[in-house]
Enzyme design. Structure first.
Site, PDB file in Angstrom:
ATOM      1  N   TYR A 293      41.233  53.748  37.985  1.00 18.24           N
ATOM      2  CA  TYR A 293      42.007  53.018  38.989  1.00 18.24           C
ATOM      3  C   TYR A 293      42.866  51.908  38.362  1.00 18.24           C
ATOM      4  CZ  TYR A 293      40.865  55.087  43.474  1.00 18.24           C
ATOM      5  OH  TYR A 293      40.808  55.937  44.546  1.00 18.24           O
ATOM      6  N   GLU A 300      51.606  52.737  37.841  1.00 20.99           N
ATOM      7  CA  GLU A 300      52.488  52.597  38.998  1.00 20.99           C
ATOM      8  C   GLU A 300      53.318  51.320  38.896  1.00 20.99           C
ATOM      9  OE1 GLU A 300      50.309  53.036  42.676  1.00 20.99           O
ATOM     10  OE2 GLU A 300      49.064  54.612  41.814  1.00 20.99           O
TER      11      GLU A 300
END
Length: 369
Positions: A293, A300
């Site tokens: 994560y 991103e």
């Protein structure tokens, strides 16, 4: 060395269906408890009234009992539960009328026959009330249909992300065997090779929000919204609208981290739908997110940062509002705000997954008796 065998103090009580024996021995070792011919045989080493010795006794019950006693050892005593073959109240415990000297009533658990009948009646009423409540709950006629839909959804998503992961891995190893330029090609060509399947999987992922909204799954709504909309924003708005971003190496890492996470998540949910829990998969489900994560969120964020100069130069998605102040909403400014929201959303998902990990993998609390 242990001394001669002795009899411990034993306290007893009864209910209509059970007998309770409390043996006053602490630090019990090697207990040997059997019932043969309706006689309970007890032998164990422990600390009793005569110090640390071997203690033993026999009790011939007044009426027939089940031959399998249940024993529970604590630090201070040993408890034995014996089931009666017939539910009734005994006038005494032993077949012999004269009570053995080592045997005494357990006043902590003692009940008269009338009190025991009252307790039994209350239990029966509680059981009947529970059955009535359960019978009032309407049965879901679409239960199997819902389960079938969830199994198919998770299976399709698993197959889709498996295709993405395998395709990217094969291209990485095959193209990367040559030289650095070939390895770079496997990075830069990721979007054009994988985008169609990723579009399909991430569009289908919108169903996860719907599933949570209508109560089809027990997953909380906010983490689902954060993950699905966050990924789709990067995929459709940034990568899908800017050709300049589609050949960036960061696309490879975004897609790769997403696919690894889903290769574990969807099989876990699919097996949960049919009541199967595979412990290695459970461990992976609530562990792989710890490194993946942060890496996914970082990828991103890099993608967004790289897109800001392109959006500034092209003016794409920037809005000029028809008002006297001539205010313009610059999309790069929106992306800067989104970067903050990205890390806040990552924190929300981290918090949710950490709680789930503690629930599924944390130490189990023992029930107090």
């Amino acid at each position: 060395m242990a001394g001669p065998s002795l009899r411990p103090h034993v306290h007893w009580a009864q209910r209509h269906r059970e007998l309770f024996l409390r043996v006053e021995l602490s630090d019990v070792r090697n207990p040997d408890i059997t019932i043969t011919d309706n006689v309970l045989h007890f032998k164990a080493q422990g600390h009793g009234a005569k110090g640390d010795n071997i203690y033993e006794f026999e009790i011939e019950f007044l009426e027939p009992v089940e031959p399998k006693p249940v024993c529970r050892v604590t630090q201070r005593q040993l408890n034995i539960t014996v089931q009666k073959k017939e539910s009734n109240w005994w006038e005494r415990l032993t077949k012999q009328e004269k009570r053995p000297l080592f045997l005494a009533p357990d006043f902590d658990r003692w009940l008269d026959e009338s009190d025991a009948e009252m307790e039994l009646k209350e239990k029966e009423e509680e059981k009947i009330n529970k059955m009535k409540i359960e019978s009032r709950v309407p049965k879901d006629p679409f239960k199997h249909l819902k389960k079938g839909y969830l199994i198919m959804y998770n299976l399709v998503q698993f197959l889709g992300f498996s295709w993405i992961f395998v395709n990217m891995t094969v291209r990485l190893f095959i193209l990367g065997k040559g030289n650095f330029l070939c390895l770079a090609d496997s990075f830069y060509d990721t979007f054009h090779t994988i985008s169609d399947m990723m579009y399909f999987c991430q569009t289908l992922a919108l169903m996860e929000i719907m599933n949570s909204l209508i109560g089809l799954v027990r997953s909380p709504l906010v983490p689902a919204v954060v993950q699905v909309f966050g990924r789709n924003f990067v995929l459709f708005v940034i990568l899908g609208s800017l050709e300049e971003m589609q050949n960036k190496a960061v696309v490879f890492f975004i897609f790769y981290f997403w696919s690894i996470i889903e290769l574990v998540r969807y099989p876990y949910y699919m097996l949960s739908c049919i009541g199967i829990e595979w412990k290695p998969l459970t461990w992976l489900r609530y562990t792989v997110w710890i490194p993946l994560y942060p890496l996914g969120a970082l990828s991103e964020a890099v993608c967004i940062v790289q897109s800001i100069p392109i959006f500034s130069e092209t003016g794409k998605f920037s809005l000029g509002l028809p008002n006297p102040l001539n205010v313009t909403i610059h999309f790069p400014f929106v992306l800067q705000i989104y970067l903050i929201a990205l890390f806040l959303g990552t924190f929300v998902n981290f918090r949710h997954l950490y709680k789930q990990r503690k629930h599924h993998l944390g130490p189990k609390k023992r029930k107090m008796k």
